[in-house]
Design a protein around this motif. Structure first.
Motif, PDB file in Angstrom:
ATOM      1  N   PHE A  46       5.753  -5.325  -1.217  1.00 44.34           N
ATOM      2  CA  PHE A  46       4.398  -5.086  -0.731  1.00 44.34           C
ATOM      3  C   PHE A  46       4.262  -3.664  -0.189  1.00 44.34           C
ATOM      4  N   GLU A  47       5.347  -3.117   0.344  1.00 36.00           N
ATOM      5  CA  GLU A  47       5.342  -1.744   0.839  1.00 36.00           C
ATOM      6  C   GLU A  47       4.880  -0.781  -0.254  1.00 36.00           C
ATOM      7  N   THR A  48       5.363  -1.005  -1.465  1.00 31.75           N
ATOM      8  CA  THR A  48       4.978  -0.152  -2.590  1.00 31.75           C
ATOM      9  C   THR A  48       3.505  -0.321  -2.930  1.00 31.75           C
ATOM     10  N   SER A  49       3.043  -1.564  -2.958  1.00 28.01           N
ATOM     11  CA  SER A  49       1.631  -1.808  -3.312  1.00 28.01           C
ATOM     12  C   SER A  49       0.699  -1.185  -2.280  1.00 28.01           C
ATOM     13  N   CYS A  50       1.072  -1.230  -0.989  1.00 24.32           N
ATOM     14  CA  CYS A  50       0.240  -0.608   0.047  1.00 24.32           C
ATOM     15  C   CYS A  50       0.146   0.901  -0.167  1.00 24.32           C
ATOM     16  N   SER A  51       1.271   1.518  -0.523  1.00 26.26           N
ATOM     17  CA  SER A  51       1.272   2.967  -0.763  1.00 26.26           C
ATOM     18  C   SER A  51       0.386   3.322  -1.947  1.00 26.26           C
ATOM     19  N   LEU A  52       0.432   2.511  -2.994  1.00 29.48           N
ATOM     20  CA  LEU A  52      -0.408   2.765  -4.167  1.00 29.48           C
ATOM     21  C   LEU A  52      -1.889   2.619  -3.830  1.00 29.48           C
ATOM     22  N   VAL A  53      -2.214   1.618  -3.022  1.00 24.75           N
ATOM     23  CA  VAL A  53      -3.610   1.428  -2.614  1.00 24.75           C
ATOM     24  C   VAL A  53      -4.077   2.623  -1.791  1.00 24.75           C
ATOM     25  N   GLU A  54      -3.246   3.089  -0.858  1.00 22.11           N
ATOM     26  CA  GLU A  54      -3.612   4.237  -0.022  1.00 22.11           C
ATOM     27  C   GLU A  54      -3.917   5.477  -0.861  1.00 22.11           C
TER      28      GLU A  54
END
Length: 293
Positions: A224-232
């Motif tokens: 999820f850490e990766t997905s949050c970074s992509l969303v940001e």
């Protein structure tokens, strides 16, 4: 059939030849051959096809190999555990975790360390179904806190809580001002989702399917850490557990509830049910169950 015969048989299969296996076992090749022959006589089955130059197991031989390998791992685990009990007591616990458990695991660990001050705790990420099963069967962990519902007879899977899934949207996105998001709103958006083998992916895609929506999957991730970074970075929209977002350090994104109230996932406590379990592991399980009662 005894432990030595099984150990020799597993060594033979994994080495691939009698010569290599005998060298690894520090015995003569005739002695190894005689042991394998006695094993076949004791079980009343042919385990090795001897009609070809290379080593091939029979169907029965393959079954015995898998079960023998698991038995020997279990036997070694119990032997090591008894030795540790004799030397220092049961002072180690290994736990497999998913990311969203950050909201409660530190609190449980604080209580646990108050009772077992000298205990060594090992935390290991086990995200996919294969991660969890492999870690449990290989004795890498005593238990797992996972969203994978495992359908194995020898693994106990107990539901402990259910968590809502929420939408993460880039700041400034056209959907950021909506109070709640419907899955239909995401139909043409670049979507970020867990890769194949992750239960959260299946939970999310099942929800899309029920809504009659085909997500536009552009990124597949593990954490999820990766997905949050992509969303940001404005690369897409994702759906993650609400408990994870609460403790996330990402601030340049917008969290929105989903209008569909049936989008959630269940988190389980999983452990091998026919294996010796140290008292401190049992106590940790009790603490988790008490926390969610």
């Amino acid at each position: 059939m005894d432990t030595r015969q099984l150990r020799y048989y597993v060594a033979l299969i994994e080495a691939g030849t009698y010569t290599k296996a005998a060298e690894q076992l520090h015995i003569s090749q005739p002695s190894l051959s005689a042991t394998i022959k006695k094993l076949e006589e004791s079980v009343g089955l042919t385990l090795i096809n001897r009609g070809s130059r290379s080593l091939h197991m029979t169907h029965e031989g393959k079954i015995l190999y898998e079960e023998a390998r698991r038995f020997l791992q279990h036997f070694q685990h119990v032997t090591d555990e008894m030795e540790r009990l004799k030397q220092q007591g049961p002072l180690e616990i290994s736990i497999g975790l998913i990311e969203s458990t950050i909201f409660f695991v530190p609190e449980i660990l604080k209580q646990f360390k108050q009772e077992y001050e000298e205990a060594k705790v090992s935390l290991m990420e086990t995200l996919s179904l294969s991660d969890v099963e492999r870690a449990l069967y290989n004795f890498d962990i005593h238990l797992a806190i996972t969203n994978q519902n495992i359908f194995q007879n020898d693994i106990e899977t107990l539901p402990i809580y259910e968590e809502k899934l929420v939408t993460l949207i880039p700041s400034g996105h056209r959907l950021a001002n909506k109070r709640t998001i419907q899955l239909h709103d995401l139909e043409n958006e670049s979507f970020i989702v867990c890769k194949e083998g992750f239960q959260t992916r299946q939970d999310i895609l099942n929800a899309f399917n029920r809504a009659g929506v085909q997500p536009n999957i552009q990124f597949e991730i593990e954490r999820f850490e990766t997905s949050c970074s992509l969303v940001e970075k404005g690369l897409g929209i994702t759906v993650v557990p609400e408990n994870y977002v609460t403790y996330s350090k990402h601030t340049n994104l917008v969290v929105k509830s989903l209008a569909e109230d049936n989008i959630s996932r269940t988190v389980y406590l999983a452990y091998v049910n026919n294996r010796y379990m140290p008292p401190i592991v049992k106590r940790f399980i009790e603490m988790i169950e008490t926390y969610f009662k």
